[in-house]
Design a protein around this motif. Sequence first.
Motif, PDB file in Angstrom:
ATOM      1  N   TYR A 134      -5.777   8.810  12.515  1.00 48.98           N
ATOM      2  CA  TYR A 134      -5.180   7.747  12.609  1.00 48.98           C
ATOM      3  C   TYR A 134      -3.483   7.995  12.492  1.00 48.98           C
ATOM      4  N   ALA A 135      -3.003   7.017  13.350  1.00 49.41           N
ATOM      5  CA  ALA A 135      -1.364   7.183  13.098  1.00 49.41           C
ATOM      6  C   ALA A 135      -1.036   7.001  11.746  1.00 49.41           C
ATOM      7  N   ALA A 136       0.092   7.954  11.510  1.00 47.62           N
ATOM      8  CA  ALA A 136       0.650   8.078   9.903  1.00 47.62           C
ATOM      9  C   ALA A 136       1.584   6.658  10.144  1.00 47.62           C
ATOM     10  N   ASN A 137       0.892   5.536   9.669  1.00 45.74           N
ATOM     11  CA  ASN A 137       1.501   4.198   9.501  1.00 45.74           C
ATOM     12  C   ASN A 137       1.423   3.775   8.076  1.00 45.74           C
ATOM     13  N   SER A 138       2.243   4.151   7.278  1.00 44.84           N
ATOM     14  CA  SER A 138       2.364   3.709   5.927  1.00 44.84           C
ATOM     15  C   SER A 138       2.748   2.624   5.853  1.00 44.84           C
ATOM     16  N   ASN A 139       2.257   1.760   5.146  1.00 40.01           N
ATOM     17  CA  ASN A 139       2.784   0.357   4.880  1.00 40.01           C
ATOM     18  C   ASN A 139       2.526  -0.144   3.383  1.00 40.01           C
ATOM     19  N   ARG A 140       3.626   0.724   2.846  1.00 36.24           N
ATOM     20  CA  ARG A 140       3.604   0.134   1.148  1.00 36.24           C
ATOM     21  C   ARG A 140       3.985  -1.437   1.027  1.00 36.24           C
ATOM     22  N   ALA A 141       4.760  -1.881   1.924  1.00 33.32           N
ATOM     23  CA  ALA A 141       5.071  -3.405   1.765  1.00 33.32           C
ATOM     24  C   ALA A 141       3.949  -4.356   1.914  1.00 33.32           C
ATOM     25  N   GLU A 142       3.138  -3.929   2.644  1.00 31.73           N
ATOM     26  CA  GLU A 142       1.575  -4.747   2.796  1.00 31.73           C
ATOM     27  C   GLU A 142       0.744  -4.557   1.652  1.00 31.73           C
ATOM     28  N   PHE A 143       0.873  -3.301   1.357  1.00 28.44           N
ATOM     29  CA  PHE A 143      -0.106  -2.996  -0.062  1.00 28.44           C
ATOM     30  C   PHE A 143       0.485  -3.865  -1.180  1.00 28.44           C
ATOM     31  N   GLU A 144       1.626  -3.890  -1.313  1.00 28.56           N
ATOM     32  CA  GLU A 144       2.493  -4.404  -2.392  1.00 28.56           C
ATOM     33  C   GLU A 144       2.142  -5.865  -2.396  1.00 28.56           C
ATOM     34  N   LYS A 145       2.285  -6.542  -1.060  1.00 31.16           N
ATOM     35  CA  LYS A 145       2.067  -7.924  -0.968  1.00 31.16           C
ATOM     36  C   LYS A 145       0.622  -8.031  -1.651  1.00 31.16           C
ATOM     37  N   ALA A 146      -0.558  -7.438  -1.031  1.00 29.05           N
ATOM     38  CA  ALA A 146      -1.681  -7.714  -1.280  1.00 29.05           C
ATOM     39  C   ALA A 146      -1.824  -7.559  -2.996  1.00 29.05           C
ATOM     40  N   LEU A 147      -1.183  -6.565  -3.617  1.00 28.01           N
ATOM     41  CA  LEU A 147      -1.232  -6.331  -5.165  1.00 28.01           C
ATOM     42  C   LEU A 147      -0.711  -7.198  -5.771  1.00 28.01           C
ATOM     43  N   GLY A 148       0.272  -8.185  -5.237  1.00 32.59           N
ATOM     44  CA  GLY A 148       1.141  -9.215  -5.943  1.00 32.59           C
ATOM     45  C   GLY A 148       2.333  -8.582  -6.868  1.00 32.59           C
ATOM     46  N   ARG A 149       2.502  -7.402  -6.709  1.00 29.64           N
ATOM     47  CA  ARG A 149       3.827  -6.564  -7.486  1.00 29.64           C
ATOM     48  C   ARG A 149       3.874  -5.235  -6.823  1.00 29.64           C
ATOM     49  N   ARG A 150       5.278  -4.706  -7.160  1.00 27.79           N
ATOM     50  CA  ARG A 150       5.716  -3.603  -6.933  1.00 27.79           C
ATOM     51  C   ARG A 150       5.114  -2.497  -7.610  1.00 27.79           C
ATOM     52  N   THR A 151       4.611  -1.187  -6.938  1.00 28.12           N
ATOM     53  CA  THR A 151       4.220  -0.263  -7.461  1.00 28.12           C
ATOM     54  C   THR A 151       5.343   0.586  -8.316  1.00 28.12           C
ATOM     55  N   ILE A 152       4.907   1.321  -9.267  1.00 28.77           N
ATOM     56  CA  ILE A 152       5.957   2.131 -10.002  1.00 28.77           C
ATOM     57  C   ILE A 152       6.276   3.640  -9.567  1.00 28.77           C
ATOM     58  N   ASP A 153       7.389   3.809  -9.639  1.00 33.39           N
ATOM     59  CA  ASP A 153       7.672   5.432  -8.927  1.00 33.39           C
ATOM     60  C   ASP A 153       7.370   6.267  -9.961  1.00 33.39           C
TER      61      ASP A 153
END
Length: 458
Positions: A417-436
């Motif tokens: 798969y192309a390296a197509n990181s999509n943190r914004a989409e993941f956090e939208k699904a989660l309903g909150r930001r992930t913690i660094d």
Amino acid sequence: MPTTAHVSPDEIRKGFSKAMSDMYRDEVPLYGALMALVAETNTRVLDTQPALAQQLQRTGEIQRLDMERHGAIRLGTAFELATIGRLFAVMGMQPVGYYDLTPAGVPVHSTAFRAVHEHALQTSPFRVFTSLLRLELIENPELRAFAETALVKRNIFTDRALALIEQAEKADGLNAVDAEEFIREALETFRWHHAATVTRAQYQQLSDQHRLIADVVAFKGPHINHLTPRTLDIDQVQAAMPGKGITPKAVIEGPPRRQCPILLRQTSFKALDEAIAFTDAQGSHSARFGEIEQRGVALTPKGRALYDQLLNAARDDLGAFPTEGNAARYVQLMEQHFQAFPDNHVQMREQGLAYFRYFATAQGLAARDQADQPRTLEELITAGHVAVEPLVYEDFLPVSAAGIFQSNLGDAAQSHYAANSNRAEFEKALGRRTIDELTLYEETQQRSIEACIQALHG
């Protein structure tokens, strides 16, 4: 009469972790054998390495060693991810880190739900690596539509679990009776189901696309696919596994063996081939496996950059994915390249490569009221008034996690798969930001420094 006082989320997490371990031992007997082997190894290491035993005693890690576990699940929809986040929140677990596994050919992105404060981690260091299937990476539009429909139809949570989550959110907690019921109900989400929800042909289509896609889409729920105890010497366990009738994977994931371990090392036994019933036929499925881990010191951004550089250099020299055939060569290359990473805590600290915890010593406390007591942190350390201990890494390695996935899905499962990181989409699904996670380590380190200064200078 039941008490109305709320149970600590840390205690709920501790109870859930034990219940999960008991359930998984019943479902996967080899997990029990692995647990026994890890316990034997840890006892031997503590008996033969008194300095390590003292270090773990000072940091409090020795109390959590036997109950340390991490699990992993794979989810199919945004609703499932958001709701599992609410379920874990009842247990004081928050989403830490974002992991994109598509560069390793695994069509998911993930986070780790865990406690975030050092005191909570001492009570229960239970963590769950939680992945969300990326349906957009299914190339066949008809198959993608089928997978979406299958996932929308299922409900992986019991009605009572959902009610208790809502109750905990409204009341800011659960009493003892409700907490016990919550653990029982939440456990149902992670239970193994021998019956698939698709036909044999549909399963095969999903599996041909990627075996992990079949694992997520074809079942009633996201069965826990491994539960990982922590060992103090992963090489000893790896060498002893065949003698216990357990076949380990070829290569230990993560950094090479070192005097001062860094980050995380993992190994596992191959996924079990288990009998299942399709809606129209009998068959089998492999997803669940046994894994062990050895945790080292958490690395700073500078340390992580050096780690990544050395790991990539070793893999570039190998020129292939690490397998049974090239395992010896890979170990040799890793050891060779990682000579550039200091293998003692003093140098790691001086070079800003790792995080540490600081403790006021008895000597320092005895000298607290002396006028000439050292003032700076470095002076206090030199004088023996402050002790320094490595801060344990609580998270995961994207490359390591992907390696474990691939080794248990089989070589044929490798996709590109192309390296197509999509943190914004993941956090939208989660309903909150992930913690660094690096921010958490920095905060823990700073809290320990401030506690030392307070204890020694008032």
